[in-house]
Design an enzyme around this catalytic site. Structure first.
Site, PDB file in Angstrom:
ATOM      1  N   CYS A 162       0.834  -1.202   0.000  1.00 52.08           N
ATOM      2  CA  CYS A 162       0.000   0.000   0.000  1.00 52.08           C
ATOM      3  C   CYS A 162       0.870   1.252   0.000  1.00 52.08           C
ATOM      4  O   CYS A 162       1.692   1.438   0.913  1.00 52.08           O
ATOM      5  CB  CYS A 162      -0.915  -0.012   1.230  1.00 52.08           C
ATOM      6  SG  CYS A 162      -1.955   1.448   1.351  1.00 52.08           S
ATOM      7  N   ILE A 163       0.686   2.077  -1.000  1.00 49.08           N
ATOM      8  CA  ILE A 163       1.500   3.297  -1.081  1.00 49.08           C
ATOM      9  C   ILE A 163       1.132   4.288   0.017  1.00 49.08           C
ATOM     10  O   ILE A 163       1.964   5.079   0.467  1.00 49.08           O
ATOM     11  CB  ILE A 163       1.354   3.948  -2.478  1.00 49.08           C
ATOM     12  CG1 ILE A 163       2.445   5.001  -2.665  1.00 49.08           C
ATOM     13  CG2 ILE A 163      -0.026   4.549  -2.684  1.00 49.08           C
ATOM     14  CD1 ILE A 163       2.595   5.477  -4.074  1.00 49.08           C
TER      15      ILE A 163
END
Ligand code: ZN
Length: 327
Positions: A162-163
């Site tokens: 997840c960025i």
């Protein structure tokens, strides 16, 4: 990374691995952490110091009491959101221990690796419980583990990278991740509700001063985030109910029925624990953490008591070679 059994598998694929370039996402991700914390700060500023803080000096006792309650509730939700977020960012999602393998002893592990290297035999690729070997890390992968191309290692019960949290979401931080989405959605919905009166004043030109644009922008953001986070949370609740990860959801071929689905209650407790008092806290006790790790690493699930071709679902017809797709 260690090389179990003294034997290694190397990739036979010659095509360009585009995922190696994904590592720059980690650098971008650090900017995202600052962005998320700034967004939380802006929303909190619009609600507390700019809207309800000034009402504490009102002459109406009911306005003061209502403002105190609002400030306390909103501060608690914001604090829980930040705590869950930082926990997701900083917690290790779960790594494969050095020299781990799913076989009874080193001899079996070595023999299995030799067979994978030099023979053509196949496991049922739909079965996530089959032995898998990561060619990049040169380690055996436990059930539901996947190689994360961004962090460059195998992650236990990997959900996705997840960025927004600059981290891989996996076995040990999935609870914190879900709580972060939950508290963020709750905080945005509350902010939207609490700023509604100010928004109406803004459109009627009654809201003046330098704070007016900030309150307007925060209201728009809160509306957008409430909707998007609600959709994202609903998707993950569906996955939680089925004991399925995001990666597993997108796998084309899966076993039916899904072997990890134990019913909603047990699936929920597998992530959130059995103690209701800690369901809303983004942490595990040492006992819960050990149980989670054992659920991934400590299984000997087959009737024969060990992994092996006689105990595993073999295909009766040639299919995609195990070696070329194992990573
Ligand atoms: Zn790996």
């Amino acid at each position: 990374m260690s090389q179990p059994c003294g034997t290694t598998l190397t990739s036979t694929n010659k095509w360009l691995n585009i995922f190696q370039y994904c590592r720059f996402l980690r650098i971008l991700g650090h900017v995202m952490v600052l962005l998320v914390l700034a967004l939380v700060g802006f929303i909190y500023t619009a609600v507390v110091p700019l809207t309800f803080g000034p009402r504490l000096i009102s002459k109406n006792i009911f306005v003061i009491l209502a403002s105190v309650i609002v400030i306390i509730v909103f501060s608690v939700v914001t604090a829980m959101c930040v705590w869950s977020y930082l926990a997701t960012v900083m917690l290790d999602p779960g790594r494969v221990p050095p020299d781990w393998h799913p076989f009874p002893d080193e001899q079996h592990a070595r023999a299995e690796l030799e067979r994978l290297s030099y023979t053509t035999y196949y496991y049922d690729r739909r079965d996530p419980r089959r032995p898998r070997f990561c060619k990049r890390c040169q380690v055996w992968k436990p059930e539901r583990a996947h190689h994360c191309s961004v962090t460059g290692r195998c992650v236990l019960k990997m959900d996705h990278w997840c960025i927004w949290v600059v981290n891989c979401v996996g076995l040990l931080n999935y609870k914190a991740f879900l709580l972060f989405i939950f508290y963020a959605m709750l905080g945005c919905a509350l902010a939207l509700l609490l700023l509604l009166e100010s928004m109406i004043d803004f459109f009627n030109n009654k809201l003046k001063g330098p704070s007016a644009p900030l309150i307007f922008v925060v209201s728009i953001f809160s509306f957008a985030f409430t909707l998007s986070l609600a959709g994202f949370l609903a998707m993950h609740l569906q996955l939680l109910a089925a004991n399925c990860t995001t990666i597993e959801m997108y796998e084309k071929d899966r076993l039916h029925p899904w072997p990890y689905n134990k019913g909603f209650r047990r699936n929920f407790e597998e992530v959130f624990g059995r103690n209701k008092l800690r369901w809303l806290l983004p942490l595990y006790t040492e006992v819960e953490k050990r149980q989670l790790l054992e659920s991934c690493l400590g299984k000997v699930p087959q009737a024969t008591g060990q992994w092996g071709p006689t105990a595993l679902p073999m295909l009766s017809h040639p299919a995609t070679p195990f070696l070329s797709t194992v990573v």
